[in-house]
Every structure is written in structure tokens, then in C-alpha cells.
Design a protein around this motif. Structure first.
Motif, PDB file in Angstrom:
ATOM      1  N   HIS A   1       1.089  -1.218  -0.141  1.00 52.18           N
ATOM      2  CA  HIS A   1      -0.025  -0.027   0.214  1.00 52.18           C
ATOM      3  C   HIS A   1       0.613   0.987   0.317  1.00 52.18           C
ATOM      4  CE1 HIS A   1      -4.149  -2.447   0.356  1.00 52.18           C
ATOM      5  NE2 HIS A   1      -2.801  -2.717   1.916  1.00 52.18           N
ATOM      6  N   PRO A   2       0.714   2.194  -0.277  1.00 49.22           N
ATOM      7  CA  PRO A   2       1.026   3.893   0.140  1.00 49.22           C
ATOM      8  C   PRO A   2       1.530   4.071   1.615  1.00 49.22           C
ATOM      9  CG  PRO A   2      -0.793   3.934  -1.145  1.00 49.22           C
ATOM     10  CD  PRO A   2      -1.334   2.642  -0.893  1.00 49.22           C
ATOM     11  N   LEU A   3       2.286   3.516   1.745  1.00 52.27           N
ATOM     12  CA  LEU A   3       2.421   4.259   3.142  1.00 52.27           C
ATOM     13  C   LEU A   3       3.765   3.564   3.783  1.00 52.27           C
ATOM     14  CD1 LEU A   3       0.596   3.651   6.431  1.00 52.27           C
ATOM     15  CD2 LEU A   3       2.535   2.250   6.226  1.00 52.27           C
ATOM     16  N   ASN A   4       4.521   4.382   4.348  1.00 55.98           N
ATOM     17  CA  ASN A   4       5.796   4.470   4.672  1.00 55.98           C
ATOM     18  C   ASN A   4       5.820   4.144   5.897  1.00 55.98           C
ATOM     19  OD1 ASN A   4       5.957   7.550   4.501  1.00 55.98           O
ATOM     20  ND2 ASN A   4       7.849   6.906   3.937  1.00 55.98           N
ATOM     21  N   TYR A   5       7.126   4.177   6.977  1.00 54.16           N
ATOM     22  CA  TYR A   5       6.888   3.605   8.371  1.00 54.16           C
ATOM     23  C   TYR A   5       8.101   3.929   8.350  1.00 54.16           C
ATOM     24  CZ  TYR A   5       8.835  -1.344   8.132  1.00 54.16           C
ATOM     25  OH  TYR A   5       9.899  -2.094   7.348  1.00 54.16           O
ATOM     26  N   CYS A   6       8.390   4.145  10.131  1.00 50.67           N
ATOM     27  CA  CYS A   6       9.282   4.051  10.558  1.00 50.67           C
ATOM     28  C   CYS A   6       9.239   3.329  12.197  1.00 50.67           C
ATOM     29  CB  CYS A   6       9.934   5.609  10.910  1.00 50.67           C
ATOM     30  SG  CYS A   6      11.955   5.934  12.279  1.00 50.67           S
TER      31      CYS A   6
END
Length: 343
Positions: free
Chosen positions: A174-179
Motif C-alpha cells: 500500500h502507499p504507506l511508509n513507516y519508521c
């Protein structure tokens, strides 16, 4: 406009709202302060099971509820145009996770899954996760780098690692980035006295020691004096909670700046102190001697847990500001005294 006239400054672009789960708790409340100080609009979602409504600044919106309540989360995302989530909510006591593992898989894994799904459905593009050095288990080498083997030795560590895995898979699909920020030993309090560790029955060494210094406890137990360390007591990497909060703000800006990249980073100082060194610091700061009782070591406690923090230093502009042990202790002590006045 003549050549000598200054060009008008471009108006600042308003920062998008951030949803902070668990923002009424210890670390979450400090992150809320750091976000507000940096000009971010903040919405806090907390069920107040361990947090405190008074810990949420009046400049933030407080919604009382559960992160797994997808209807509530969807409403908050829509009403406040949430563009990022910082997820602190969860259970954090390691021995309790061993005694009651299903509670931890429910609170830390199942509910995180619901929150991640809410983020995807609501079009939230950025997600910061409060992870832990417990994902490494017993480290093969110290300092511990992010590519070290992840083999937790308790349900708490597994529950966090599972959420990291869910985020990685979700970011791929999905169009999601994370840290995912893997904390080492968090301690201290806001230097301005706005928040601190307030939960009753805390098990963190510095919190326990300043409670003893203010008369809330009769002594401090030292669990194990036969570790393979210079003084025989376990060594841990203590990070000031305000430095940790600042790392979340920098991580958020990084995710927005480069939406195609996700990150896993240690949060620590790459330097450890032993239990006895910490207690010596408390004695120095308080100008008194706290009673120490030597107890058998607890099962599963490694000799040393120290972060390799080169990745976060290379990736973010973050730099520690409160990394002297005596400063960490002094801030924790100041907050403990403030809590005593509230009682």
C-alpha cells in the motif's frame, strides 16, 4: 520591485495533523510536547488505562478511546485530516508478558493490526511505530546494530516484532511508509517539568531509584552481581525521553520528505552504564546514599544491551542533547519531586 529590494518570504505551509496513540503515557506525552513545540497539530488517542488526561497539553486534542476502534479512528482521521500516525499505545512490562502473553499479543499486535488497517483505509501515508530493543533478544554482539538477528525471548518482544513485520508487508502492498524506532532504556523527564514517568509500580531502574530517593521506596534491588561486566552488574543504554521524543519528530519529517522509503532505527546513545553506576549517579545528584539490596539475577537478563546508533545518526539530523547520565537522573528526580507535590 527593484534589484535591491528583498524578495517577499513565502508563507509557511501549515503542517498536517498527526494522530498520536498512547499520547497520555510516559513516552507518548513527551512526543506530543516535541511535536507541538515544532508546530505540528496533534490529536491524541488514549484509553487512559495507564496514561493521564492531565499529561496531554491543552494545545492538543484528546480523544478517549481504543486504537482498535476502527470507527473512532476513521472519524478522527477524517475530521482532523490526519496525515501521519505515531503509535505508542500498548503494554510494556516484560515479566507480565511472560505471565499473560495473550494480553500482549492482543494489545500490541492485534490492536496494532487494526490501527494499521485504519491508516490504509483512511489514506494515512506515514506511520511511526514505538518498537523496542527487546526484538533482539540476547544479542550475539554489542553494540547491537539493526541488522542483528531478531530473536525475542519474551512475548513483549515478539508482539512488537510482529507489528514491525506487519508494517513492512503493508508498506510493500500500500502507499504507506513507516519508521520503527527500537528504544533502548528510556529514562528522565521533560527538562521544563511538563511531563515525566508517572505510572505507579514502574520497574525501570532510574524511576525506581528516584522513588527511593524521595521516600516512596525503602531501597533499590540490584538483580545480579555476577554478570560479565566490570562491576558485575548489568549494563544498559539509557536514553533521555526528550531526546527520544525529538527522534520521532525528525523521523516524521524524514518519512514525509521521502515517501518511498521506510526505516528501522535504534534509539540509544551507543554507550551503557551499569546498575551500580546509575545508583552512584543518583547518590551524586541527591547528595544522599540509597540503600541497595543485592538479589539473585533475573532469568533472561543479558549482560549488556547497548545500541549501535550509527544508522539514526546517518539518516536523521537527530543528535542527543541530554545524554549525560547525571542530567537524565536530575530530570527524573525533578519530576518525582513534582509528583510528590501533586499527591
Amino acid at each position: 520591485m527593484t534589484q535591491d529590494e528583498p524578495k517577499p518570504e513565502k508563507p509557511a505551509v501549515p503542517k498536517p495533523a498527526v494522530l498520536v496513540t498512547g499520547g497520555a503515557g510516559y513516552i507518548g506525552s513527551h512526543a506530543v510536547l516535541a511535536l507541538l513545540d515544532a508546530g505540528w497539530p496533534v490529536v491524541v488517542l488514549d484509553n487512559l488505562s495507564t496514561g493521564f488526561d492531565w499529561a496531554v497539553p491543552k494545545e492538543a486534542v484528546l480523544a478517549v478511546g481504543d486504537v482498535a476502534d476502527q470507527a473512532l479512528v476513521a472519524r478522527l482521521i477524517a475530521e482532523h485530516d490526519i496525515k501521519a500516525i505515531i503509535h505508542f499505545a500498548g503494554s510494556i512490562i516484560v515479566p507480565e508478558s511472560v505471565e499473560n502473553p495473550l494480553k500482549y499479543y492482543e494489545n500490541n499486535t492485534v490492536k496494532s493490526r487494526a490501527l494499521i488497517e485504519s491508516a490504509v483505509k483512511g489514506g494515512v501515508r506515514h506511520f511511526i511505530f514505538s518498537s523496542t530493543a527487546a526484538t533482539y533478544g540476547i544479542p550475539e554482539q554489542v553494540p547491537i546494530a539493526e541488522d542483528s538477528p531478531t530473536q525475542p525471548i519474551n512475548p513483549y518482544g515478539w508482539s512488537k516484532l510482529m507489528t514491525e513485520r506487519m508494517l513492512a508487508d503493508t508498506a510493500f502492498a500500500h502507499p504507506l511508509n513507516y519508521c520503527a524506532l527500537r528504544y533502548f532504556n528510556v529514562a528522565g523527564a521533560d527538562p521544563r517539568g511538563r511531563s515525566g514517568q508517572s505510572t505507579a509500580g514502574a520497574t525501570h531502574l532510574i524511576k525506581v531509584a528516584v522513588e527511593a530517593a524521595t521516600g516512596k521506596r525503602s531501597h533499590v534491588s540490584v538483580f545480579g552481581t555476577d554478570y560479565d561486566t566490570p562491576d558485575g552488574t548489568g549494563i544498559r543504554d539509557y536514553i533521555h525521553v526528550s531526546d527520544l521524543a525529538a527522534a520521532h519528530v525528525d523521523a516524521l519529517e524524514k518519512l514525509i520528505e521521502d515517501p518511498e522509503q521506510s526505516h528501522v532505527m535504534n534509539c540509544g546513545y551507543s554507550r551503557g552504564f551499569s546498575v551500580l553506576e546509575v545508583l552512584d549517579s543518583v547518590d551524586r545528584v541527591t547528595n544522599m546514599t540509597i540503600e541497595r539490596r543485592l538479589e539473585p539475577r533475573r532469568p533472561g537478563d543479558p549482560d549488556r544491551l547497548v545500541a549501535d546508533n550509527r544508522r539514526i545518526l546517518a539518516t536523521l539530523p537527530w543528535r542527543p542533547k541530554r545524554d549525560r547520565l547525571d542530567d537524565i537522573v536530575a530530570d527524573a528526580l525533578g519530576w518525582e519531586r513534582k509528583l510528590a507535590e501533586r499527591a
